[in-house]
Design a protein around this motif. Structure first.
Motif, PDB file in Angstrom:
ATOM      1  N   GLU A  14      25.685 -26.818   8.904  1.00 21.33           N
ATOM      2  CA  GLU A  14      27.049 -26.942   8.385  1.00 21.33           C
ATOM      3  C   GLU A  14      27.971 -27.612   9.407  1.00 21.33           C
ATOM      4  OE1 GLU A  14      27.025 -23.112   5.342  1.00 21.33           O
ATOM      5  OE2 GLU A  14      27.589 -22.845   7.440  1.00 21.33           O
ATOM      6  N   TRP A  15      27.811 -27.256  10.677  1.00 19.10           N
ATOM      7  CA  TRP A  15      28.623 -27.889  11.723  1.00 19.10           C
ATOM      8  C   TRP A  15      28.329 -29.382  11.802  1.00 19.10           C
ATOM      9  CZ3 TRP A  15      32.861 -25.990  12.998  1.00 19.10           C
ATOM     10  CH2 TRP A  15      33.056 -24.637  13.313  1.00 19.10           C
ATOM     11  N   ILE A  16      27.056 -29.743  11.634  1.00 19.34           N
ATOM     12  CA  ILE A  16      26.689 -31.162  11.660  1.00 19.34           C
ATOM     13  C   ILE A  16      27.356 -31.897  10.499  1.00 19.34           C
ATOM     14  CG2 ILE A  16      24.765 -32.778  11.322  1.00 19.34           C
ATOM     15  CD1 ILE A  16      23.020 -30.805  12.943  1.00 19.34           C
ATOM     16  N   GLY A  17      27.370 -31.266   9.331  1.00 24.53           N
ATOM     17  CA  GLY A  17      28.038 -31.860   8.182  1.00 24.53           C
ATOM     18  C   GLY A  17      29.532 -32.040   8.431  1.00 24.53           C
ATOM     19  N   ILE A  18      30.161 -31.032   9.050  1.00 27.47           N
ATOM     20  CA  ILE A  18      31.585 -31.108   9.372  1.00 27.47           C
ATOM     21  C   ILE A  18      31.845 -32.228  10.379  1.00 27.47           C
ATOM     22  CG2 ILE A  18      33.475 -29.869  10.536  1.00 27.47           C
ATOM     23  CD1 ILE A  18      32.309 -27.290   9.259  1.00 27.47           C
ATOM     24  N   TYR A  19      30.968 -32.339  11.363  1.00 25.60           N
ATOM     25  CA  TYR A  19      31.104 -33.387  12.383  1.00 25.60           C
ATOM     26  C   TYR A  19      31.127 -34.775  11.743  1.00 25.60           C
ATOM     27  CZ  TYR A  19      29.559 -36.678  16.010  1.00 25.60           C
ATOM     28  OH  TYR A  19      29.436 -37.761  16.846  1.00 25.60           O
ATOM     29  N   HIS A  20      30.202 -35.020  10.825  1.00 27.54           N
ATOM     30  CA  HIS A  20      30.142 -36.340  10.193  1.00 27.54           C
ATOM     31  C   HIS A  20      31.301 -36.541   9.212  1.00 27.54           C
ATOM     32  CE1 HIS A  20      26.445 -37.674  12.037  1.00 27.54           C
ATOM     33  NE2 HIS A  20      25.864 -36.529  11.732  1.00 27.54           N
TER      34      HIS A  20
ATOM     35  N   LYS B 277      42.351 -31.804   8.443  1.00 26.43           N
ATOM     36  CA  LYS B 277      40.927 -31.528   8.706  1.00 26.43           C
ATOM     37  C   LYS B 277      40.616 -30.054   8.506  1.00 26.43           C
ATOM     38  CE  LYS B 277      40.383 -33.458  12.802  1.00 26.43           C
ATOM     39  NZ  LYS B 277      39.657 -33.969  13.991  1.00 26.43           N
ATOM     40  N   LYS B 278      41.505 -29.189   8.999  1.00 28.68           N
ATOM     41  CA  LYS B 278      41.299 -27.749   8.770  1.00 28.68           C
ATOM     42  C   LYS B 278      41.265 -27.442   7.273  1.00 28.68           C
ATOM     43  CE  LYS B 278      44.789 -25.988  10.965  1.00 28.68           C
ATOM     44  NZ  LYS B 278      45.691 -24.854  11.232  1.00 28.68           N
ATOM     45  N   GLY B 279      42.237 -28.043   6.553  1.00 29.31           N
ATOM     46  CA  GLY B 279      42.356 -27.761   5.130  1.00 29.31           C
ATOM     47  C   GLY B 279      41.185 -28.267   4.310  1.00 29.31           C
ATOM     48  N   ASP B 280      40.567 -29.341   4.755  1.00 29.20           N
ATOM     49  CA  ASP B 280      39.442 -29.910   4.007  1.00 29.20           C
ATOM     50  C   ASP B 280      38.084 -29.376   4.471  1.00 29.20           C
ATOM     51  OD1 ASP B 280      41.269 -31.415   2.624  1.00 29.20           O
ATOM     52  OD2 ASP B 280      40.960 -33.221   3.817  1.00 29.20           O
ATOM     53  N   LEU B 281      37.950 -29.117   5.770  1.00 29.25           N
ATOM     54  CA  LEU B 281      36.631 -28.842   6.336  1.00 29.25           C
ATOM     55  C   LEU B 281      36.378 -27.373   6.700  1.00 29.25           C
ATOM     56  CD1 LEU B 281      36.435 -31.926   8.742  1.00 29.25           C
ATOM     57  CD2 LEU B 281      35.664 -31.753   6.367  1.00 29.25           C
ATOM     58  N   LEU B 282      37.414 -26.616   7.013  1.00 27.77           N
ATOM     59  CA  LEU B 282      37.205 -25.245   7.487  1.00 27.77           C
ATOM     60  C   LEU B 282      37.626 -24.177   6.475  1.00 27.77           C
ATOM     61  CD1 LEU B 282      38.325 -25.520  11.240  1.00 27.77           C
ATOM     62  CD2 LEU B 282      36.088 -25.974  10.227  1.00 27.77           C
ATOM     63  N   TYR B 283      38.877 -24.211   6.051  1.00 27.16           N
ATOM     64  CA  TYR B 283      39.382 -23.152   5.163  1.00 27.16           C
ATOM     65  C   TYR B 283      38.540 -22.974   3.893  1.00 27.16           C
ATOM     66  CZ  TYR B 283      43.824 -23.280   7.844  1.00 27.16           C
ATOM     67  OH  TYR B 283      44.786 -23.228   8.816  1.00 27.16           O
ATOM     68  N   PRO B 284      38.304 -24.053   3.117  1.00 27.22           N
ATOM     69  CA  PRO B 284      37.556 -23.857   1.865  1.00 27.22           C
ATOM     70  C   PRO B 284      36.140 -23.356   2.098  1.00 27.22           C
ATOM     71  CG  PRO B 284      38.638 -25.996   1.907  1.00 27.22           C
ATOM     72  CD  PRO B 284      38.705 -25.454   3.297  1.00 27.22           C
ATOM     73  N   HIS B 285      35.486 -23.829   3.157  1.00 24.97           N
ATOM     74  CA  HIS B 285      34.107 -23.425   3.406  1.00 24.97           C
ATOM     75  C   HIS B 285      34.036 -21.947   3.785  1.00 24.97           C
ATOM     76  CE1 HIS B 285      29.934 -24.478   3.819  1.00 24.97           C
ATOM     77  NE2 HIS B 285      29.865 -23.882   4.988  1.00 24.97           N
ATOM     78  N   LEU B 286      34.972 -21.494   4.609  1.00 25.02           N
ATOM     79  CA  LEU B 286      35.023 -20.066   4.950  1.00 25.02           C
ATOM     80  C   LEU B 286      35.215 -19.225   3.697  1.00 25.02           C
ATOM     81  CD1 LEU B 286      37.199 -19.493   8.168  1.00 25.02           C
ATOM     82  CD2 LEU B 286      34.835 -18.794   7.812  1.00 25.02           C
ATOM     83  N   ASN B 287      36.079 -19.694   2.823  1.00 24.57           N
ATOM     84  CA  ASN B 287      36.428 -18.928   1.633  1.00 24.57           C
ATOM     85  C   ASN B 287      35.286 -18.914   0.624  1.00 24.57           C
ATOM     86  OD1 ASN B 287      37.773 -17.587  -0.408  1.00 24.57           O
ATOM     87  ND2 ASN B 287      39.128 -19.271  -0.914  1.00 24.57           N
ATOM     88  N   VAL B 288      34.806 -20.092   0.259  1.00 24.47           N
ATOM     89  CA  VAL B 288      33.810 -20.205  -0.811  1.00 24.47           C
ATOM     90  C   VAL B 288      32.427 -19.750  -0.359  1.00 24.47           C
ATOM     91  CG1 VAL B 288      32.643 -21.824  -2.352  1.00 24.47           C
ATOM     92  CG2 VAL B 288      35.096 -22.045  -1.933  1.00 24.47           C
ATOM     93  N   GLN B 289      32.024 -20.185   0.826  1.00 25.26           N
ATOM     94  CA  GLN B 289      30.665 -19.901   1.283  1.00 25.26           C
ATOM     95  C   GLN B 289      30.512 -18.501   1.864  1.00 25.26           C
ATOM     96  OE1 GLN B 289      28.320 -22.059   0.636  1.00 25.26           O
ATOM     97  NE2 GLN B 289      26.624 -20.938   1.558  1.00 25.26           N
ATOM     98  N   TYR B 290      31.576 -18.001   2.501  1.00 24.80           N
ATOM     99  CA  TYR B 290      31.433 -16.725   3.215  1.00 24.80           C
ATOM    100  C   TYR B 290      32.424 -15.645   2.766  1.00 24.80           C
ATOM    101  CZ  TYR B 290      28.427 -19.516   6.155  1.00 24.80           C
ATOM    102  OH  TYR B 290      27.417 -20.325   6.593  1.00 24.80           O
TER     103      TYR B 290
END
Length: 398
Positions: free
Chosen positions: A231-237, A151-164
């Motif tokens: 974004e958090w709502i998207g991650i939740y779903h 979940k971290k690898g799919d939902l958190l790491y890439p978004h932090l990297n690409v978006q921010y």
């Protein structure tokens, strides 16, 4: 000021004579708690006036800076201000992270609960390891760490990297996650349970504990500081697609604000809930799938065949004809029954295995329904399964 200027000139001359910087800095620290920048400037000006060449003073500039770094009052004030600002930012980030963690069902709530459960399991394993009594079942429980890491690898790491543009977690923590998972898998396969095995086990447990700390103090605060509510709502779903590491809780705000993507068209693309494609891309994609694809609509009309060579021929002129006209009488009755059961909701799929052109074929009839479970038509997929026979035959020989 005069005495300070003379003292500073003494230190500068020592540096100019080539004396070791650290030794001069040590003596300087004993005499000076801080120094005003104007005193430094005056000392250098007097050295110039006394005949020290400008080139020599300029050459010593970097050495001077090294000597006085952090010692000027201005720097101390600036450093203090920076520290206060940093402390305020850390406090704000910590507060925001904690608020999200306390929201029942929020992704950070779930991630934290998973880490709490993992920490308890790691404690059990350490205790058992110290007693030399780790069972396969206990170690097997550690497999759930893969769900959390995925979940971290799919939902958190890439978004932090690409978006921010925050690449540290994806570059470092992600790699460590994989190493921990690989080592756990290796330990589960290796049932030696000797001294070396227990040393490896304790080492990977320690790494997993360190990762829990890094998530709480680095990853989660960075996510909390940057991710938007949407974004958090998207991650939740999105996280609902993963097996539960711990009992999933409902996040009411996300449930009541679920973004529903509907299919639409733009001038150049077909927009669908799962993404968007041009007609050219969609056509090529459907033709690339290694299946023979047929779609029959709710009125039993052939609406689509993908292109390419087929074992079950599909003439283009059959498009817009009733599907039953494409089957011989002995098969038509069976096709009608299948489609009617699909329409009635009493059947969802029918797989049929057969030999065709000397090959083993799997034909699957599948009911196509919308999100409200309304029948939209029937999908027929034909797949040559000889590759599977060859694969498993070669495995048996090995």
């Amino acid at each position: 000021m005069g005495n300070q200027v003379e003292s500073l000139k003494k230190y500068l001359r020592r540096l100019g004579a080539g004396e070791d910087l650290e030794k001069v800095r040590k003596d300087f620290a004993v005499e000076f708690q801080d120094v005003d920048a104007t005193v430094i400037m005056k000392a250098e000006q007097e050295m110039l006036a006394e005949g020290t060449p400008l080139s020599e003073v300029q050459k010593l500039c970097d050495v001077h800076a090294a000597l006085f770094h952090g010692a000027t009052r201005e720097e101390k004030i600036a450093n203090a201000e920076r520290e206060v600002n940093a402390a305020m930012i850390r406090e704000e980030r910590t507060t925001k992270t904690q608020k999200l963690i306390e929201q029942k069902g929020h992704p950070l709530y779930t991630f934290t609960k998973e880490n709490e459960a993992l920490a308890g399991l790691l404690d059990q394993i350490k205790t058992a390891a110290c007693a030399g009594d780790v069972t396969q079942d206990l170690l097997g429980s550690l497999r759930d760490i893969s769900i959390h890491y995925a979940k971290k690898g799919d939902l958190l790491y890439p978004h932090l990297n690409v978006q921010y543009g925050i690449s540290g977690p994806s570059n470092v923590m992600w790699t460590v996650d994989d190493e921990i998972r690989d080592e756990i898998s290796a330990l589960l396969k290796d049932k030696q349970y000797d001294k070396k095995w227990y040393e490896r086990l304790l080492a990977v447990v320690q790494r997993a504990e360190e990762m829990i700390y890094k998530e709480a103090n680095i990853l989660f605060p960075n996510c909390a500081a940057n991710f938007t509510e949407e974004e958090w709502i998207g991650i939740y779903h999105d996280q609902k697609d993963y097996a539960d590491g711990v009992k999933a809780e409902i996040w009411e705000d996300a449930e009541s604000n679920k973004k529903i993507s509907e299919a639409s068209f733009s001038d150049s693309e077909i927009i669908m809930p799962g993404g968007h494609l041009t007609v050219e891309q969609l056509t090529a994609l459907l033709n690339t799938i290694p299946l023979e694809i047929t779609f029959v609509d709710v009125h039993n009309i052939n609406r689509f065949f993908n292109e390419g060579p087929k074992d079950f021929k599909r003439p283009a002129m059959a498009i817009d004809r009733e599907v039953f006209s494409c089957h011989p009488p002995k098969v038509e009755t069976k096709v009608r029954r299948i489609i009617e059961e699909f329409r009635a909701g009493t059947l969802d799929e029918v797989p049929i295995w057969m030999e065709k052109n000397g090959k083993c074929m799997l034909v699957r009839y599948i009911a196509v329904r919308d999100t409200q479970n309304n029948y939209l038509g029937t999908l027929e997929l034909v797949q040559d399964m000889d590759f599977a026979k060859e694969h498993f035959s070669s495995k048996k020989k090995e």
